[in-house]
Design an enzyme around this catalytic site. Structure first.
Site, PDB file in Angstrom:
ATOM      1  N   ASP A 135      26.530  31.601  39.748  1.00 12.33           N
ATOM      2  CA  ASP A 135      27.715  31.771  38.919  1.00 12.33           C
ATOM      3  C   ASP A 135      28.579  30.511  38.886  1.00 12.33           C
ATOM      4  O   ASP A 135      28.545  29.684  39.802  1.00 12.33           O
ATOM      5  CB  ASP A 135      28.562  32.936  39.441  1.00 12.33           C
ATOM      6  CG  ASP A 135      27.830  34.262  39.361  1.00 12.33           C
ATOM      7  OD1 ASP A 135      27.023  34.433  38.449  1.00 12.33           O
ATOM      8  OD2 ASP A 135      28.074  35.122  40.233  1.00 12.33           O
ATOM      9  N   LYS A 136      29.373  30.394  37.856  1.00  3.10           N
ATOM     10  CA  LYS A 136      30.272  29.255  37.666  1.00  3.10           C
ATOM     11  C   LYS A 136      31.107  28.982  38.917  1.00  3.10           C
ATOM     12  O   LYS A 136      31.236  27.840  39.356  1.00  3.10           O
ATOM     13  CB  LYS A 136      31.176  29.521  36.465  1.00  3.10           C
ATOM     14  CG  LYS A 136      32.361  28.559  36.302  1.00  3.10           C
ATOM     15  CD  LYS A 136      33.150  28.926  35.059  1.00  3.10           C
ATOM     16  CE  LYS A 136      34.439  28.112  34.944  1.00  3.10           C
ATOM     17  NZ  LYS A 136      35.498  28.604  35.860  1.00  3.10           N
TER      18      LYS A 136
END
Length: 301
Positions: A135-136
């Site tokens: 994830d970011k």
């Protein structure tokens, strides 16, 4: 475009495997996609990848022209832990998006990779080279394929659970046990389409954890993924009542300040696709994570 034809004589087995074994310039993933798209036909008819070929079957397909990537290379610094002719291992910083998506057309890891080197085309225009993603707002290690053969081999190992993927997760609450395993199927949440959730009939998901250090109100865990579903650690931790600290999607509103969840992909083990050498890489906790830990009060046991 290239026209290909194969007449079955003594070959046996699944359609996708037989074609891949015959046409070694194309990967099985590519061939499966052409079957799904109806590009590859048997005796003029569309078939499933699992179709068992028969003597006399005539298989035809037209290899489409390569798609020109419209994602622009960008000169963005990369923390490259390892690189050879087949793959890279990148230590992704928190806040970097892995591939272009709505709201993030550039400045991504893929943009940076395209500037740095050639990467595989298996995942198409938007996600070339990306074997798995994080994830970011999760930091840490991920592998990137530089060619299609390597991509297929790395993906197969990932699917077969042959990789080692360990994370550090700072979670809310205090654990009485020292280790445990969460086995709970995951799927898209019916209440919120942006979320994943534990759902009946979802995809199998297994997460192992062990306590590294206890703090007042928080616990640092080492988490090992047996499967790799979207948001798996974040959802599983929330499911057992210990959401990841800082998680804006699954965690409580009152949490540690920061730019996202305190989750770091610290260890990555894989098999080099060409040499079959076992490789393992480590990425230490980043500064933002260490700073958060330093501000917590150790739990007196």
């Amino acid at each position: 475009m290239t026209e290909e034809t194969l007449t079955i004589t003594d070959q046996t087995g699944r359609l996708d495997k037989v074609v891949a074994d015959t046409f070694v310039d194309y990967t099985r993933t590519q061939i499966s996609k052409w079957i799904d798209d109806g590009v590859l036909k048997v005796n003029g008819d569309e078939k499933k990848a699992k179709y068992k070929v028969h003597e006399g079957d005539v298989i035809t397909f037209t290899v489409p022209k390569p798609v020109v990537l419209d994602v622009k290379p960008e000169n963005i610094p990369l923390d490259i832990i390892y690189e050879d002719d087949d793959l890279l291992v990148i230590n992704k910083p928190q806040g970097m998006v892995v591939h272009p998506a709505a709201g993030h057309p550039d400045g991504t890891l893929v943009n940076a990779l395209m500037y740095h080197t050639h990467i595989s085309t298996i995942n198409g225009v938007i996600r070339p080279g990306i074997v798995h993603r994080i994830d970011k707002d999760t930091s840490g290690l991920l592998m990137v394929a530089k060619n299609d053969k390597a991509h297929e081999a790395l993906s197969a190992d990932l699917k077969a659970k042959k990789n080692l993927r360990q994370y550090y997760a700072l979670v809310h609450g205090e654990f009485t046990e020292n280790r445990g395993t969460i086995t709970a199927p995951l799927g898209r949440s019916k209440a919120d389409r942006k979320k994943q959730a534990v759902v009946a009939g979802g995809r199998d998901a297994i997460t192992h954890f062990e306590v590294v250090k206890r703090f007042v109100g928080y616990t640092l865990l080492k988490v090992t993924l047996e499967t790799g579903r979207t948001h798996q650690i974040r959802v599983h931790m929330d499911y057992i009542g210990h959401p990841v600290a800082g998680d804006p999607l699954y965690g409580p509103k009152k949490t540690l300040a920061g730019n996202g969840q305190y989750l770091h992909a610290a260890t990555l083990g894989l098999t080099q696709p060409t040499t079959q050498e076992a490789l393992q890489f480590e990425a230490p906790l980043p500064d933002y994570f260490e700073q958060a830990l330093s501000q917590l009060q150790p739990y007196a046991e």
